[in-house]
Motif scaffolding. Structure first.
Motif, PDB file in Angstrom:
ATOM      1  N   THR A   2      75.816 -42.069 -45.168  1.00 40.83           N
ATOM      2  CA  THR A   2      74.994 -42.301 -43.988  1.00 40.83           C
ATOM      3  C   THR A   2      75.458 -43.557 -43.288  1.00 40.83           C
ATOM      4  OG1 THR A   2      72.778 -42.674 -43.157  1.00 40.83           O
ATOM      5  CG2 THR A   2      73.268 -43.607 -45.277  1.00 40.83           C
ATOM      6  N   GLY A   3      75.264 -43.597 -41.939  1.00 33.83           N
ATOM      7  CA  GLY A   3      75.760 -44.663 -41.065  1.00 33.83           C
ATOM      8  C   GLY A   3      75.386 -46.061 -41.489  1.00 33.83           C
TER       9      GLY A   3
ATOM     10  N   LEU B 196      72.997 -38.683 -41.878  1.00 37.25           N
ATOM     11  CA  LEU B 196      73.212 -38.243 -43.251  1.00 37.25           C
ATOM     12  C   LEU B 196      74.209 -37.101 -43.188  1.00 37.25           C
ATOM     13  CD1 LEU B 196      69.627 -38.154 -44.708  1.00 37.25           C
ATOM     14  CD2 LEU B 196      71.514 -39.393 -45.680  1.00 37.25           C
ATOM     15  N   ARG B 197      75.310 -37.270 -43.862  1.00 36.20           N
ATOM     16  CA  ARG B 197      76.399 -36.333 -43.632  1.00 36.20           C
ATOM     17  C   ARG B 197      77.210 -36.237 -44.902  1.00 36.20           C
ATOM     18  NH1 ARG B 197      81.160 -35.373 -40.213  1.00 36.20           N
ATOM     19  NH2 ARG B 197      80.412 -34.156 -38.486  1.00 36.20           N
TER      20      ARG B 197
ATOM     21  N   PRO C 218      65.949 -38.516 -51.305  1.00 41.59           N
ATOM     22  CA  PRO C 218      65.172 -37.293 -51.554  1.00 41.59           C
ATOM     23  C   PRO C 218      66.011 -36.228 -52.233  1.00 41.59           C
ATOM     24  CG  PRO C 218      65.174 -37.876 -49.223  1.00 41.59           C
ATOM     25  CD  PRO C 218      65.883 -38.960 -49.926  1.00 41.59           C
ATOM     26  N   LYS C 219      65.327 -35.480 -53.108  1.00 43.37           N
ATOM     27  CA  LYS C 219      66.090 -34.555 -53.931  1.00 43.37           C
ATOM     28  C   LYS C 219      66.501 -33.299 -53.198  1.00 43.37           C
ATOM     29  CE  LYS C 219      65.021 -36.182 -58.380  1.00 43.37           C
ATOM     30  NZ  LYS C 219      64.381 -36.026 -59.666  1.00 43.37           N
ATOM     31  N   HIS C 220      65.887 -33.009 -52.057  1.00 40.81           N
ATOM     32  CA  HIS C 220      66.254 -31.764 -51.406  1.00 40.81           C
ATOM     33  C   HIS C 220      67.540 -31.886 -50.591  1.00 40.81           C
ATOM     34  CE1 HIS C 220      63.651 -33.924 -48.520  1.00 40.81           C
ATOM     35  NE2 HIS C 220      64.597 -33.554 -47.680  1.00 40.81           N
ATOM     36  N   LEU C 221      68.171 -33.061 -50.613  1.00 39.52           N
ATOM     37  CA  LEU C 221      69.440 -33.196 -49.878  1.00 39.52           C
ATOM     38  C   LEU C 221      70.558 -32.700 -50.763  1.00 39.52           C
ATOM     39  CD1 LEU C 221      69.003 -36.804 -48.505  1.00 39.52           C
ATOM     40  CD2 LEU C 221      68.684 -34.711 -47.255  1.00 39.52           C
ATOM     41  N   THR C 222      70.822 -31.391 -50.699  1.00 39.11           N
ATOM     42  CA  THR C 222      71.905 -30.835 -51.511  1.00 39.11           C
ATOM     43  C   THR C 222      72.915 -30.193 -50.565  1.00 39.11           C
ATOM     44  OG1 THR C 222      70.864 -28.699 -51.663  1.00 39.11           O
ATOM     45  CG2 THR C 222      70.293 -30.298 -53.344  1.00 39.11           C
ATOM     46  N   ASP C 223      73.871 -29.519 -51.149  1.00 37.94           N
ATOM     47  CA  ASP C 223      74.896 -28.877 -50.323  1.00 37.94           C
ATOM     48  C   ASP C 223      74.321 -27.787 -49.453  1.00 37.94           C
ATOM     49  OD1 ASP C 223      76.894 -29.655 -52.929  1.00 37.94           O
ATOM     50  OD2 ASP C 223      77.588 -29.990 -50.882  1.00 37.94           O
ATOM     51  N   THR C 224      73.352 -27.049 -49.965  1.00 35.70           N
ATOM     52  CA  THR C 224      72.789 -25.960 -49.167  1.00 35.70           C
ATOM     53  C   THR C 224      72.058 -26.517 -47.953  1.00 35.70           C
ATOM     54  OG1 THR C 224      71.034 -26.054 -50.799  1.00 35.70           O
ATOM     55  CG2 THR C 224      72.528 -24.205 -50.938  1.00 35.70           C
TER      56      THR C 224
ATOM     57  N   GLN D 119      66.403 -38.679 -42.378  1.00 39.03           N
ATOM     58  CA  GLN D 119      67.246 -39.802 -41.959  1.00 39.03           C
ATOM     59  C   GLN D 119      66.442 -41.089 -41.982  1.00 39.03           C
ATOM     60  OE1 GLN D 119      70.608 -39.220 -40.688  1.00 39.03           O
ATOM     61  NE2 GLN D 119      70.715 -41.389 -41.103  1.00 39.03           N
ATOM     62  N   LYS D 120      65.222 -41.002 -41.445  1.00 44.64           N
ATOM     63  CA  LYS D 120      64.399 -42.212 -41.388  1.00 44.64           C
ATOM     64  C   LYS D 120      64.086 -42.731 -42.780  1.00 44.64           C
ATOM     65  CE  LYS D 120      61.779 -41.923 -37.164  1.00 44.64           C
ATOM     66  NZ  LYS D 120      60.491 -41.585 -36.587  1.00 44.64           N
ATOM     67  N   VAL D 121      63.740 -41.780 -43.652  1.00 40.11           N
ATOM     68  CA  VAL D 121      63.345 -42.182 -45.004  1.00 40.11           C
ATOM     69  C   VAL D 121      64.476 -42.949 -45.678  1.00 40.11           C
ATOM     70  CG1 VAL D 121      62.926 -41.264 -47.301  1.00 40.11           C
ATOM     71  CG2 VAL D 121      61.650 -40.380 -45.379  1.00 40.11           C
TER      72      VAL D 121
END
Lengths: 172, 293
Positions: free
Chosen positions: B181-182, B191-192, B214-220, B255-257
């Motif tokens: 992230t930036g 977030l990239r 956060p845990k939901h940031l996965t590849d999908t 992103q904010k979190v």
């Protein structure tokens, strides 16, 4: 013409080879190309070393030829060569070069910002003086002189402060 | 097992006459309890070594039938514990289902099979695949991460629309890509995902020890979405594909979190924010192989 000579007690700086960067004292001359050399306070064992890899410094120690290491060490510590060396411009340049090579990306950025700020300060002062000069220049002709003198003054001032900054930042 | 029990019984018998004087009752009480616990553990743990000595590799001394006798398998017959079959008769899976008849012959119901016979049998069976070793699908590949990349490292992106930007590394995802992230307010990098190979790891690190990603940031979550319902016959096939990418609200909130936590850490280091805002570039006399990052 030549100021530094190969003599017993001359302190030399080793420029290349396994002991590159260290100081040694010439204890004896073996033949045209080699000298017996010893660096008790710089971690160089007593050994033969070709003149080509040595660069003479300004320092000379006093001890008889083929003196043993203890004497060389005593002379070295008496003259405080290590401290004197660190105070020379030569050693400082080497150190600055090393620091520059070790700079990380972040350090480079900080240096860039510091340089930029310094140049801005200098330019600002220059402009001020130029303005004064152009105003006064129409009256007496003393203007160009004070222009140069304060310029020389101003340049070292921010330079010193900035060099300190740079050194600090580079150390970080 | 029988032998063990006999040995255990012998031990208390032996020790009792020896320890008469000091605290008779307590040690005696403790011993049988300990021994019982020990016995139980021993019963469960102890497996006999192989009763079939090896003559050569793959060849044992005794035959199958001899081993049967040696292992006393005639004594060991295990059956599954008897379930209460009376109560719960195993429910047979439904084979057919009754559906109401709609359309022309409305009213009434018809019976439909749930699992139907296959509509096609191939003439030849599928040929057997040759054995292969160690060929794993991508999902099972081993993911590596360079030692220089740790959470909080500042990376320089080299490819993509954000090339040259300095960015904070968060974690490595399951596919091996790096989550980065930036932060967004600093250099417009959201977030990239970034590829490890196309990134320079600098030695500058931000302390991200307490940051919760956060845990939901996965590849999908990051995977590109493609519409898959084009009506082929119609001429304009390409219009239905998503041309414009829209930033969803979820992305903004995520992103904010993340960024709020990271920005706090960035502010602590002097000049770091400006550093992240700047871009990396080469100029005359700057050689990447000589630079220390």
């Amino acid at each position: 013409v030549f100021k530094r000579f190969v003599e017993i007690g001359r302190v030399a700086f080793i420029s290349f080879g396994p002991h590159a960067g260290k100081l040694v004292a010439i204890v004896d001359v073996i033949d045209q190309n080699r000298a017996l050399v010893d660096g008790p306070c710089s971690g160089v064992r007593r050994q033969a070393m070709p003149f080509k890899c040595m660069q003479l410094t300004d320092f000379v120690l006093k001890f008889p030829h083929s003196a043993r290491q203890k004497c060389v060490r005593r002379a070295w510590e008496k003259e405080n060569i290590n401290e004197k060396w660190a105070a020379t411009r030569w050693a400082k340049k080497i150190e600055a070069r090393e620091k520059k090579a070790k700079m990380t990306d972040f350090d480079r950025y900080k240096v860039m910002k510091a340089k930029k700020m310094r140049n801005r300060i200098i330019k600002h002062e220059m402009k001020k003086l130029q303005k004064l000069a152009s105003q006064k220049g129409k009256k007496p002709e003393k203007a160009p002189k004070p222009e140069k003198a304060p310029k020389a003054e101003k340049a070292p001032k921010p330079q010193k402060a900035h060099k300190q900054e740079k050194a600090q930042k580079a150390q970080k | 097992m029988a032998g063990e029990k006999a040995a255990a019984e012998k031990k208390p018998g032996e020790k009792k006459p020896a320890k008469k004087k000091p605290g008779e009752k307590k040690p005696l009480e403790q011993k049988p309890i300990q021994k019982e616990g020990g016995e139980k553990k021993k019963k469960v743990k102890k497996h006999h070594a192989s009763r079939n000595p090896v003559l050569a590799r793959g060849i044992g001394r005794y035959s199958r039938s001899a081993m049967y006798a040696r292992k006393a398998l005639y004594k060991r017959k295990y059956t599954a514990p008897v379930t209460r079959i009376e109560k719960k008769k195993r429910e047979k899976p439904r084979t057919t289902i009754t559906k109401p008849v709609g359309g022309d012959k409305n009213g009434g119901s018809r019976v439909v099979k749930i699992r139907k016979m296959p509509r096609y049998y191939p003439t030849e069976d599928v040929p057997r695949k040759l054995l292969s070793h160690g060929k794993k699908p991508f999902s099972q590949h081993k993911r590596r991460l360079r030692a220089s990349i740790t959470p909080g490292t500042v990376l320089i992106l080299l490819t993509g629309r954000h090339r040259g930007k300095r960015v904070v590394f968060l974690k490595q995802l399951d596919t091996g890509l790096l989550l980065v992230t930036g932060p967004l307010v600093v250099n417009r990098v959201p977030l990239r995902r970034a590829h490890q190979k196309f990134v320079i790891a600098t030695s500058t690190k931000v302390d991200i020890s307490g940051v919760k990603i956060p845990k939901h940031l996965t590849d999908t979550y990051f995977k590109k979405k493609r519409l898959r319902k084009p009506k082929h016959q119609e001429g304009e096939i390409f219009d239905t594909e998503k041309e414009k990418y829209e930033i969803t609200e979820q992305r903004k909130s995520d992103q904010k979190v993340v960024d709020s936590q990271i920005l706090a850490r960035i502010k602590k280091v002097p000049q770091l924010r400006g550093y992240l805002r700047s871009t990396f570039c080469l100029s005359n006399g700057v050689y990447p192989h000589k630079l220390v990052f």
